[in-house]
Design a protein around this motif. Structure first.
Motif, PDB file in Angstrom:
ATOM      1  N   VAL A  13     -61.863  50.220 -74.683  1.00  0.00           N
ATOM      2  CA  VAL A  13     -62.543  51.259 -74.029  1.00  0.00           C
ATOM      3  C   VAL A  13     -64.181  50.978 -74.445  1.00  0.00           C
ATOM      4  N   HIS A  14     -64.983  51.089 -73.719  1.00  0.00           N
ATOM      5  CA  HIS A  14     -66.541  51.229 -73.829  1.00  0.00           C
ATOM      6  C   HIS A  14     -67.214  52.272 -72.863  1.00  0.00           C
ATOM      7  N   ASN A  15     -67.274  53.448 -73.658  1.00  0.00           N
ATOM      8  CA  ASN A  15     -68.072  54.571 -72.785  1.00  0.00           C
ATOM      9  C   ASN A  15     -67.114  54.939 -71.623  1.00  0.00           C
ATOM     10  N   GLU A  16     -65.869  55.539 -71.806  1.00  0.00           N
ATOM     11  CA  GLU A  16     -65.076  55.822 -70.754  1.00  0.00           C
ATOM     12  C   GLU A  16     -64.695  57.070 -70.660  1.00  0.00           C
ATOM     13  N   SER A  56     -65.875  59.061 -75.776  1.00  0.00           N
ATOM     14  CA  SER A  56     -64.729  58.575 -75.832  1.00  0.00           C
ATOM     15  C   SER A  56     -63.681  58.623 -77.312  1.00  0.00           C
ATOM     16  N   ARG A  57     -64.520  58.556 -78.277  1.00  0.00           N
ATOM     17  CA  ARG A  57     -64.129  58.486 -79.571  1.00  0.00           C
ATOM     18  C   ARG A  57     -63.291  59.740 -79.674  1.00  0.00           C
ATOM     19  N   GLY A  58     -63.822  60.838 -79.568  1.00  0.00           N
ATOM     20  CA  GLY A  58     -62.986  62.180 -79.591  1.00  0.00           C
ATOM     21  C   GLY A  58     -61.965  62.244 -78.767  1.00  0.00           C
ATOM     22  N   ILE A  59     -61.938  61.752 -77.547  1.00  0.00           N
ATOM     23  CA  ILE A  59     -60.748  61.867 -76.656  1.00  0.00           C
ATOM     24  C   ILE A  59     -59.616  61.089 -77.489  1.00  0.00           C
ATOM     25  N   ALA A  60     -60.004  59.854 -77.950  1.00  0.00           N
ATOM     26  CA  ALA A  60     -58.905  58.973 -78.388  1.00  0.00           C
ATOM     27  C   ALA A  60     -58.480  59.370 -79.835  1.00  0.00           C
ATOM     28  N   ASP A 107     -56.533  49.062 -68.809  1.00  0.00           N
ATOM     29  CA  ASP A 107     -58.049  49.386 -68.904  1.00  0.00           C
ATOM     30  C   ASP A 107     -58.053  50.980 -69.059  1.00  0.00           C
ATOM     31  N   ALA A 108     -59.297  51.402 -69.448  1.00  0.00           N
ATOM     32  CA  ALA A 108     -59.539  52.633 -69.806  1.00  0.00           C
ATOM     33  C   ALA A 108     -59.905  53.740 -68.694  1.00  0.00           C
ATOM     34  N   ALA A 219     -70.567  48.443 -62.917  1.00  0.00           N
ATOM     35  CA  ALA A 219     -69.471  47.388 -63.809  1.00  0.00           C
ATOM     36  C   ALA A 219     -69.677  47.787 -65.182  1.00  0.00           C
ATOM     37  N   ARG A 220     -68.687  47.917 -65.798  1.00  0.00           N
ATOM     38  CA  ARG A 220     -68.774  47.834 -67.320  1.00  0.00           C
ATOM     39  C   ARG A 220     -68.935  46.557 -67.947  1.00  0.00           C
ATOM     40  N   ALA A 221     -68.187  45.361 -67.149  1.00  0.00           N
ATOM     41  CA  ALA A 221     -68.329  44.022 -67.604  1.00  0.00           C
ATOM     42  C   ALA A 221     -69.127  43.228 -66.391  1.00  0.00           C
TER      43      ALA A 221
END
Length: 242
Positions: A13-16, A56-60, A107-108, A219-221
């Motif tokens: 996950v990166h900012n999802e 994202s962190r809070g959701i996870a 993927d996230a 794109a994230r990547a």
């Protein structure tokens, strides 16, 4: 060959924050569906938060608090390939015998189908070492012409020729013997599949576990799925310039 006794799902996950809850809900539904079919198979889901600065962190953490199958790992790579590798390394560190462990990757920004884990375990128990699922872009909000071009180049069918990190599973023992995901910023999934094939492992491509993934163009990547869709959209301009 050992039958599968444990499944581990890795979600980088990166900012999802926009997509993550539905992605994790889909994985949870797939894990729940596996239970009555394979009651002896345990499931663990590791969410790898890579340099996240949004919600994202809070959701996870909410998923982890509500369901003990979820774990959260925080890293600072800004690389989906390194995040996948770190998640798997964290799992393998606690598994002295990886022969019965199956590593499922998504993927996230994607939604797996409810049979996603059932089908992978079924194929693994039949002797498959790696499963390459298919992917379909979410048409919601997509340019219809880009979607048409994508489908023209990526027919969804059994024994397809594509590798998608959003729907990829591998036996942990095969993963280790092949050397794991290569340490590269993109296309780490293709690199691993090439190594698996060189080592003679059985790789099965299937459309029976089709994943719905975001059709976004930002794109994230740098060389990821979104970048590829963007390139499809730019094709006419490139052709005109040539």
């Amino acid at each position: 060959m050992e039958r599968i006794g444990q499944v581990a799902v890795v979600v980088p996950v990166h900012n999802e924050e926009y997509y993550l809850a539905r992605a994790l809900s889909g994985v949870r539904a797939a894990a729940n569906a596996l239970k009555p079919d394979r009651p002896h198979v345990g499931v663990e889901i590791i969410v790898v938060l890579d340099s996240c600065t949004d919600g994202s962190r809070g959701i996870a953490l909410r998923f982890a608090a509500a369901d003990s199958r979820f774990r959260v790992l925080e890293v600072d790579f800004r690389s989906v390939g390194k995040s996948r590798r770190a998640g798997i390394e964290a799992l393998l560190a606690t598994r002295p015998s990886p022969g019965s462990l199956w590593l499922a990757n998504t993927d996230a920004d994607s939604i797996v189908p409810v049979n996603w884990l059932q089908r992978q375990v079924e194929l693994a128990d039949a002797g498959t070492d790696a499963v390459l699922g298919s992917v379909e872009p979410d048409p919601d909000g997509m340019d219809p012409e880009i979607l048409r071009r994508w489908h023209a180049r990526h027919p969804v069918e059994e024994h397809h020729a594509h590798v998608y990190g959003a729907s990829f599973g591998v036996r942990a023992s095969a993963y280790e013997l092949a050397g794991g995901f290569p340490r590269q910023r993109s296309h780490e999934d293709r690199g691993l599949v090439q190594k698996l094939r060189r080592h003679g492992f059985r790789v099965r491509a299937t459309d029976s576990i089709r994943v719905l993934t975001s059709g976004r163009l930002h794109a994230r990547a740098p060389h990821g799925f979104g970048a590829y869709l963007l390139a499809l959209g730019l094709e006419p301009a490139v052709a005109a310039e040539g």
